[in-house]
Enzyme design. Structure first.
Site, PDB file in Angstrom:
ATOM      1  N   PHE A 131     -15.462  13.874  57.770  1.00  0.00           N
ATOM      2  CA  PHE A 131     -14.301  14.707  57.458  1.00  0.00           C
ATOM      3  C   PHE A 131     -13.639  14.180  56.197  1.00  0.00           C
ATOM      4  CE2 PHE A 131     -10.025  16.299  57.482  1.00  0.00           C
ATOM      5  CZ  PHE A 131     -10.163  17.590  57.953  1.00  0.00           C
ATOM      6  N   ASP A 216     -14.328   6.862  51.891  1.00  0.00           N
ATOM      7  CA  ASP A 216     -13.117   7.596  52.247  1.00  0.00           C
ATOM      8  C   ASP A 216     -12.349   6.807  53.305  1.00  0.00           C
ATOM      9  OD1 ASP A 216     -11.205   9.263  53.319  1.00  0.00           O
ATOM     10  OD2 ASP A 216     -12.511  11.014  53.485  1.00  0.00           O
ATOM     11  N   LYS A 244      -2.718   9.338  53.507  1.00  0.00           N
ATOM     12  CA  LYS A 244      -2.033   9.205  54.797  1.00  0.00           C
ATOM     13  C   LYS A 244      -0.911   8.160  54.812  1.00  0.00           C
ATOM     14  CE  LYS A 244      -5.499  11.142  57.954  1.00  0.00           C
ATOM     15  NZ  LYS A 244      -4.915  12.369  58.417  1.00  0.00           N
TER      16      LYS A 244
END
Ligand SMILES: Cc1ncc(COP(=O)(O)O)c(C=O)c1O
Length: 383
Positions: A131, A216, A244
């Protein structure tokens, strides 16, 4: 109209919603509009590593906004400069240049573009169940027909291979491969941890063939897995994508790059990227992580939580996995109903795929709160 009716009326219905209205947060606790308290094991999907309502970050944002809230990167700014230096000092060796953006998807978009400009090649290899976000470039790298199909045609040049399968990766790379893009622990994909040997071998393949390795760490960064960056436990990349929890809940993304990364001037920029308000929030957040020892806390409390989860006797559990305070409980059946039951018991957790309960608590969670979470899981899964 009440809050739920207003949102349902005036927003596009793209989020699967839970039936509560959250109005306040402090530390690892959340409060809904009826005054019910929850222990947060979602941290806004890994955003709130330093917990909710941190006063140092609040002050930094307030003060910086009054000093200079925005400053497009065509002008130099001292707060941005200090953050860039700080990130370079924290990052694994040689990742000493940063590109600032505003989200995880944007960080991956940038990394994909930088891989193309740096190598002159087009192809990116990503993993099944990976993702990387939902903007068009990142979406091409994200796995899953439910995300991709409605938006076809996607950006060409992306290939997916099974995760943690070296033979398939070796077979996939070729003369036109610009980069390999992977998570070290697949978050949305079910809290699946790749093998260190797999990443190390990919590092060798990339080095031998002039391919860039993009990792990532949008979800695993900033202490989540028990080290500041998960890559410290696995492999050193050429680009490290972050977002985030970087700025304690203020939107911010970043790509840390080594000197193999070459990007033509003006070719990739962002109006809000590196704005001083977000930079001040990030500097304050990093200070909180360091002074409160949150990386170490993630490691020790995560090990404790994993050990306690393993003690739960339930024939519904298939497997329990975790690194630091990033944990997954894979069930033999759909996890959705249990996520709902836990919420009714005052514990907010996440799904990761259909069958995995994912725990991403703020790293400030206490041992007592963890014990309460384990008890609720025990009651829910043993029943
Ligand atoms: C590993 C990973 N990459 C990228 C993203 C996308 O981040 P954003 O929602 O900020 O675009 C996420 C979000 O969950 C993620 O977990």
């Amino acid at each position: 109209m009440n809050t739920q009716e207003l949102e349902q009326t005036y927003e596009l219905p793209v989020y699967p919603r839970r039936d509560i209205v959250l109005v306040r947060g402090r530390g690892a606790r959340l409060l809904d509009e009826d005054g019910k308290e929850y222990i947060d094991c979602a941290a806004n999907v890994g955003v709130s590593n330093i917990g909710h309502g941190n006063e140092a970050v609040a002050r930094a944002v307030h003060e910086q906004y009054l000093i200079l809230g925005n400053c497009y990167s065509m002008f130099y700014n001292p707060v941005r400069a200090r953050l860039a230096e700080k990130l370079a000092s924290l990052a694994p060796k040689n990742l000493n240049r940063v590109f600032f953006c505003n989200s995880g998807a944007e960080a991956n978009e940038a990394a994909i573009k930088f891989a193309r400009t740096s190598t002159g090649r087009q192809e990116i290899i990503a993993a099944m169940r990976g993702f990387h976000g939902k903007t068009m470039g990142a979406l091409a790298a994200t796995w899953g027909p439910e995300y991709q199909k409605p938006f076809a045609p996607l950006m060409p040049g992306l290939k997916h291979v099974p995760y943690n399968n070296l033979a398939k990766m070796e077979a996939a790379v070729g003369d036109n491969t610009a980069a390999v893009l992977l998570e070290l622990v697949q978050g949305e994909g079910g809290v699946r941890i790749g093998d260190k040997a797999y990443f190390q071998k990919i590092r060798q393949i990339c080095d031998a063939s002039g391919i860039l390795l993009i990792i990532d760490e949008v979800q695993t960064g900033f202490g989540r897995t028990g080290t500041m960056f998960a890559c410290e436990q696995f492999v050193v990349p050429d680009m490290l994508c972050l977002a985030k929890s970087l700025a304690g809940g203020i939107p911010m993304g970043a790509v840390l790059c080594n000197d193999r990364i070459k990007v033509p001037i003006k070719s990739h920029t962002s109006t809000f990227g590196g704005n001083p308000t977000a930079c001040a929030a990030a500097l304050a957040t990093l200070q909180v992580i360091e002074t409160e020892g949150l990386v170490e806390k993630s490691k020790t409390l995560g090990a404790y939580l994993l050990q306690e989860l393993h003690k739960i006797e339930s024939n519904k559990i298939r497997e329990i996995r975790g690194r630091g305070l990033m944990l997954g409980i894979e069930l033999k059946e759909k996890a959705g109903p249990y996520v709902q039951k836990l919420m009714e018991k005052g514990i907010i957790v996440l799904l990761a795929g259909a069958t995995v309960i994912r725990l991403l608590p703020p790293l400030v969670i206490t041992k007592e709160e963890i014990d309460a979470v384990v008890q609720a899981l025990k009651d829910t899964l043993s029943a």
